[in-house]
Design an enzyme around this catalytic site. Sequence first.
Site, PDB file in Angstrom:
ATOM      1  N   ASN A   1     -10.160   4.654   7.605  1.00 36.57           N
ATOM      2  CA  ASN A   1     -10.969   4.027   6.318  1.00 36.57           C
ATOM      3  C   ASN A   1     -12.524   3.760   5.699  1.00 36.57           C
ATOM      4  O   ASN A   1     -13.356   4.404   5.569  1.00 36.57           O
ATOM      5  CB  ASN A   1      -9.247   2.718   5.861  1.00 36.57           C
TER       6      ASN A   1
ATOM      7  N   GLY B   1       3.306  -8.031  -3.916  1.00 42.62           N
ATOM      8  CA  GLY B   1       2.359  -7.117  -4.598  1.00 42.62           C
ATOM      9  C   GLY B   1       3.474  -5.753  -5.338  1.00 42.62           C
ATOM     10  O   GLY B   1       2.942  -4.731  -4.436  1.00 42.62           O
TER      11      GLY B   1
ATOM     12  N   ALA C   1       0.833  -0.093  -6.783  1.00 44.10           N
ATOM     13  CA  ALA C   1       1.470   1.518  -6.445  1.00 44.10           C
ATOM     14  C   ALA C   1       2.740   1.559  -5.058  1.00 44.10           C
ATOM     15  O   ALA C   1       3.625   2.276  -5.115  1.00 44.10           O
ATOM     16  CB  ALA C   1       0.286   2.966  -6.626  1.00 44.10           C
TER      17      ALA C   1
ATOM     18  N   LYS D   1      -5.829   3.642  11.902  1.00 44.39           N
ATOM     19  CA  LYS D   1      -5.604   3.559  10.619  1.00 44.39           C
ATOM     20  C   LYS D   1      -7.575   3.124   9.806  1.00 44.39           C
ATOM     21  O   LYS D   1      -8.197   3.719   8.797  1.00 44.39           O
ATOM     22  CB  LYS D   1      -4.902   3.054   9.967  1.00 44.39           C
TER      23      LYS D   1
ATOM     24  N   ALA E   1      -0.008   6.642  -3.425  1.00 40.88           N
ATOM     25  CA  ALA E   1       1.046   6.275  -4.401  1.00 40.88           C
ATOM     26  C   ALA E   1      -0.314   6.243  -5.310  1.00 40.88           C
ATOM     27  O   ALA E   1      -1.642   5.737  -5.036  1.00 40.88           O
ATOM     28  CB  ALA E   1       2.123   4.989  -4.564  1.00 40.88           C
TER      29      ALA E   1
END
Length: 297
Positions: free
Chosen positions: A179, A7, A10, A175, A120
């Site tokens: 999200n 994958g 970015a 995390k 990114a």
Amino acid sequence: MNIVILGPGAIGSLYAYHLDQAGHSVSVWGSRHDQYHEFSLDNQSAISLVNRSLSHLEQCELLIITLKAWQVETAITPLLDALANDTIILFLHNGMGCVDLVAEQLQGHPILLGTSTHGALKRDRHHIEHTGRGQTLIGAWNQQGERCQFVSDVMHHAFAECGWTNSIQSALWQKLAINCAINPLTALHRCRNGDLGTPHFETELSAIISEVHQVMQAERIDLPLAALTETVQTVLKATAANFSSMQQDIEHQRKSEIEFITGYVLKIAKHHHIEVPNNQRLYCAIKDIESSWSNHE
């Protein structure tokens, strides 16, 4: 080490670049069938990495998965037969629940879970921008993975800060809570992360975080609600100018990771008989948007 990045978007390209520059043998496995993945990072020189090489896959010592969560099962399954039995697999993606879908097929492999706070952006096919410096945390998913603490040292040497944690589930849930709070709201309101820090969203954010915290407590993740709330606010301020990944997915009519973010919270909440109406509403709203695209085709 012989490392393959599954994958090379970015984030995948960000890690691939730093690992390559640190002297590792890095290749990528992307959806495109180009022989090489050529790209530059910020203003640094461009590099060229081999793409979709079966021999590189067979020699792979560390497979790092940086896909969208919903892509993981379909992408990794065809590759498993080519991997050596002792190939370490590191899942480094948003959301939770992916490993559960392929757990039986992964038996025997050392499995690591990771979470990253780096930002990114893929400006185009050949240019990656590091938009936010963060850290990487890695921990073991299975017993074999517990012997692979050295991977965090390898990653740290290439791309600091990276550390090992014996409580990776706690880190992943934190995390996930971030999200859950940021991604669906920014997607629905088509706004930047920082916009959620205004008084207009205060009540709604608080309700979302509180519900996720209840589920975390049921999962025996020991973190005070005040600390979780403060973490979310810190991320909002640190990434104020950024658009969340889900906001970008919805904006460009791409499938989002809602199933592995808010959807995972709903699944665990149901298991513990916990009501999470605010998260349920956001989940349904995002799913309705996604289904409306296919209805218009």
